[in-house]
Design an enzyme around this catalytic site. Structure first.
Site, PDB file in Angstrom:
ATOM      1  CE  LYS A  28      -8.262  28.369 -70.845  1.00 29.46           C
ATOM      2  NZ  LYS A  28      -7.334  28.313 -69.698  1.00 29.46           N
ATOM      3  CB  SER A  29     -11.072  33.198 -66.343  1.00 32.08           C
ATOM      4  OG  SER A  29      -9.748  33.167 -66.796  1.00 32.08           O
ATOM      5  N   GLY A 101      -3.991  24.662 -65.290  1.00 33.26           N
ATOM      6  CA  GLY A 101      -3.435  25.290 -64.091  1.00 33.26           C
ATOM      7  C   GLY A 101      -4.519  25.993 -63.299  1.00 33.26           C
ATOM      8  CD  GLN A 176      -3.657  29.878 -62.951  1.00 35.00           C
ATOM      9  OE1 GLN A 176      -2.685  29.322 -62.458  1.00 35.00           O
ATOM     10  NE2 GLN A 176      -4.023  29.680 -64.205  1.00 35.00           N
ATOM     11  CG  ASP A 327      -3.582  33.507 -70.621  1.00 39.89           C
ATOM     12  OD1 ASP A 327      -2.505  33.158 -70.092  1.00 39.89           O
ATOM     13  OD2 ASP A 327      -4.695  33.306 -70.101  1.00 39.89           O
ATOM     14  CE  LYS A 354       0.705  32.586 -67.368  1.00 43.07           C
ATOM     15  NZ  LYS A 354      -0.293  32.670 -66.301  1.00 43.07           N
ATOM     16  NE  ARG A 358       1.122  29.884 -73.072  1.00 39.33           N
ATOM     17  CZ  ARG A 358      -0.092  30.066 -72.579  1.00 39.33           C
ATOM     18  NH1 ARG A 358      -0.415  31.207 -72.003  1.00 39.33           N
ATOM     19  NH2 ARG A 358      -0.998  29.105 -72.668  1.00 39.33           N
ATOM     20  NE  ARG A 403      -4.391  31.225 -73.539  1.00 35.35           N
ATOM     21  CZ  ARG A 403      -5.720  31.216 -73.674  1.00 35.35           C
ATOM     22  NH1 ARG A 403      -6.281  31.456 -74.835  1.00 35.35           N
ATOM     23  NH2 ARG A 403      -6.507  30.956 -72.643  1.00 35.35           N
TER      24      ARG A 403
HETATM   25  C1  S3P Z   1      -6.222  32.642 -65.094  1.00 34.13           C
HETATM   26  C2  S3P Z   1      -5.159  33.396 -64.694  1.00 34.13           C
HETATM   27  C3  S3P Z   1      -3.910  33.528 -65.452  1.00 34.13           C
HETATM   28  C4  S3P Z   1      -4.038  32.991 -66.875  1.00 34.13           C
HETATM   29  C5  S3P Z   1      -4.830  31.732 -66.952  1.00 34.13           C
HETATM   30  C6  S3P Z   1      -6.222  31.919 -66.367  1.00 34.13           C
HETATM   31  C7  S3P Z   1      -7.417  32.571 -64.230  1.00 34.13           C
HETATM   32  O1  S3P Z   1      -2.898  32.810 -64.785  1.00 34.13           O
HETATM   33  O2  S3P Z   1      -2.759  32.782 -67.439  1.00 34.13           O
HETATM   34  O3  S3P Z   1      -4.953  31.310 -68.301  1.00 34.13           O
HETATM   35  O4  S3P Z   1      -8.487  32.128 -64.694  1.00 34.13           O
HETATM   36  O5  S3P Z   1      -7.315  32.970 -63.054  1.00 34.13           O
HETATM   37  P1  S3P Z   1      -2.069  33.502 -63.593  1.00 34.13           P
HETATM   38  O6  S3P Z   1      -3.061  34.135 -62.729  1.00 34.13           O
HETATM   39  O7  S3P Z   1      -1.325  32.417 -62.896  1.00 34.13           O
HETATM   40  O8  S3P Z   1      -1.168  34.480 -64.287  1.00 34.13           O
END
Ligand code: S3P
Length: 448
Positions: A28-29, A101, A176, A327, A354, A358, A403
């Site tokens: 996903k990222s 997010g 993020q 996650d 999240k 969670r 999740r």
């Molecule tokens: C992600 C970073 C994580 C993760 C999210 C995906 C990303 O969040 O929880 O599912 O793709 O950069 P944080 O960086 O806010 O912890």
């Protein structure tokens, strides 16, 4: 897209041994980033293995709204005709990032240094989540944010007409936030510097280098110092998205707790910023063989042979490991319920912001299933009941969190009585083939 239809309850019953191969979808990222970096390059980026989960589809729509041409050719095979750094056009309507997010925070970053405004919203889960963590650093570039109380969506971001580069030490370990600052730095003149004390997933850095940005990372006493030189021309790429280790966690953990299971999960990332769960499971005594190590889509991967592990022990998870498995705590707390002894997870307060809180969602659901839990703001402790020991026989609330939904369905595969989740619909955000993949291995799921 924000707004969900009717809740879709689903029940998992005790499963026969799981067998077969669990080929999980794209990461996903990396999928979000492939679309976003593709939109900021000049020319055609070709993507294979893109995760077609709702979160990523919402990012694809957003990139179209900012002026990129995004085309789906075939399952997982997409192209993005990018408009170049600083080439975005002002969207004509509100940008709806649904449940994501990552989507909203990265997209805010990539428009924050262009003279335009955009209004962002999302579903009821995303509208509760804090955006100040990105709008604070984005305001240092000259952007201005107008959101609801507490920095919540809906929010209008006015991009800086004359952005300045920034030097920013991350106050929370968040990929993020790091990525939002780097994306904003792309259209600021000069060097933008981000300092992270604890390493978080590094996909943005790896992919920015691949797209031709000038970026370097130094390890110093303050942590990782990442320096990005602004206003590059990004070159379009061919991106082969590797499989998602966070999705792989569900079949892997299911096989560990369902008696007699023996499955293969191919191409699981061994990137040190993503593999914390797998290290933890091995320390607990999980029978996992890491076969055929190689590189796929620029990520180190291995095929995982996973067998039922009836003798897992609870452990103290090192808090500094949290960013590399952030996650995976929900599904780890399910596995911990089937181990003997206590599993102690400290330094996990990020879990409270999240898609749901969670810690609370897992604690309440596991307690309803008969597990003893201790928690405080930053800690979750699970008192394991041993293999086959969880009574189950409860309904867990999923709070629009994919999740949480998948974790409790996995719990129901090994507990004595079935486990129901009140709403399985959020699973499409990250793992649209979850139900088919798990039932293909032998899971017994039913809609009710
Ligand atoms: C992600 C970073 C994580 C993760 C999210 C995906 C990303 O969040 O929880 O599912 O793709 O950069 P944080 O960086 O806010 O912890």
């Amino acid at each position: 897209m924000s707004g969900h239809g009717e809740p879709q309850p689903m029940t998992a019953r005790k499963s026969a041994p799981l067998k077969g191969t669990a080929a999980v979808p794209g990461d996903k990222s990396i999928s979000h980033r492939a679309l976003i970096f593709g939109a900021m390059a000049v020319g055609e980026t070709k993507i294979t293995g893109l995760l077609e989960g709702q979160d990523v589809l919402d990012t694809a729509s957003a990139m179209r709204a900012f002026g990129a041409e995004v085309i789906r050719h075939d399952a997982g095979s997409w192209s993005v005709h990018g408009v170049g750094v600083g080439g975005f056009r002002e969207p004509a309507d509100v940008i709806d990032c649904g449940n994501s997010g990552t989507g909203v925070r990265l997209i805010m970053g990539c428009m924050a240094t262009t003279a335009m405004s955009a209004t962002f919203t999302g579903d009821a889960s995303l509208r509760k989540r804090p955006m100040g963590r990105v709008t604070d650093p984005l305001s240092l570039f000259g952007a201005r944010a107008y959101g609801r109380q507490g920095g919540r969506l809906p929010m209008t971001l006015v991009g800086a007409a004359n952005p300045v580069p920034v030097r920013y030490a991350l106050p929370v370990a968040s990929a993020q936030v790091k990525s939002a600052v780097l994306l904003a730095g792309l259209n600021a003149p000069g060097d933008t510097v981000v300092i992270e004390r604890e390493p978080t997933r590094d996909h943005s850095e790896r992919m920015l280098l691949g797209f031709g940005a000038q970026l370097h990372v130094e390890k110093g006493p303050e942590g990782h110092v990442i320096t990005l030189t602004g206003q590059p021309e990004l070159r379009p790429q061919s991106v082969a998205v590797p499989r998602d280790p966070s999705s792989a966690a569900f079949p892997v953990c299911a096989a560990l707790i369902v008696e007699g299971s023996d499955i293969l999960v191919p191409g699981v990332s061994q990137n040190l910023t993503r593999n914390g769960l797998y290290l933890t499971l091995v320390e607990m005594g999980a029978e996992i063989e890491f076969q055929n190590p190689r590189t796929e889509g620029g990520e180190p991967v291995a095929d995982l042979r996973v067998r039922f592990s009836g003798n897992m022990k609870g452990i103290e998870v090192p808090p500094e490991r949290a960013p590399s498995m952030i996650d995976e705590y929900p599904i780890l707390s399910v596995v911990a319920s089937f181990a003997t002894g206590k599993t102690v997870m400290r330094g996990v307060k990020e879990l409270r912001v999240k898609e749901s809180d969670r810690i609370d969602a897992m604690a309440r659901g596991l307690e309803a299933c008969g597990v003893t839990i201790e928690e405080d703001e930053d800690t979750l402790i699970v008192h394991g009941m041993g293999a086959g020991g969880m009574p189950g026989g409860a309904t867990a609330k999923t709070h629009l969190d994919h999740r949480i939904a998948m974790s409790f369905l996995v719990a129901g595969m090994a507990s004595q009585q079935p486990v129901t989740v009140d709403d399985a619909s959020p699973i499409v955000t990250s793992f649209p083939i979850f139900e088919g993949l798990m039932t293909g291995l032998g899971a017994r799921f039913g809609q009710e």
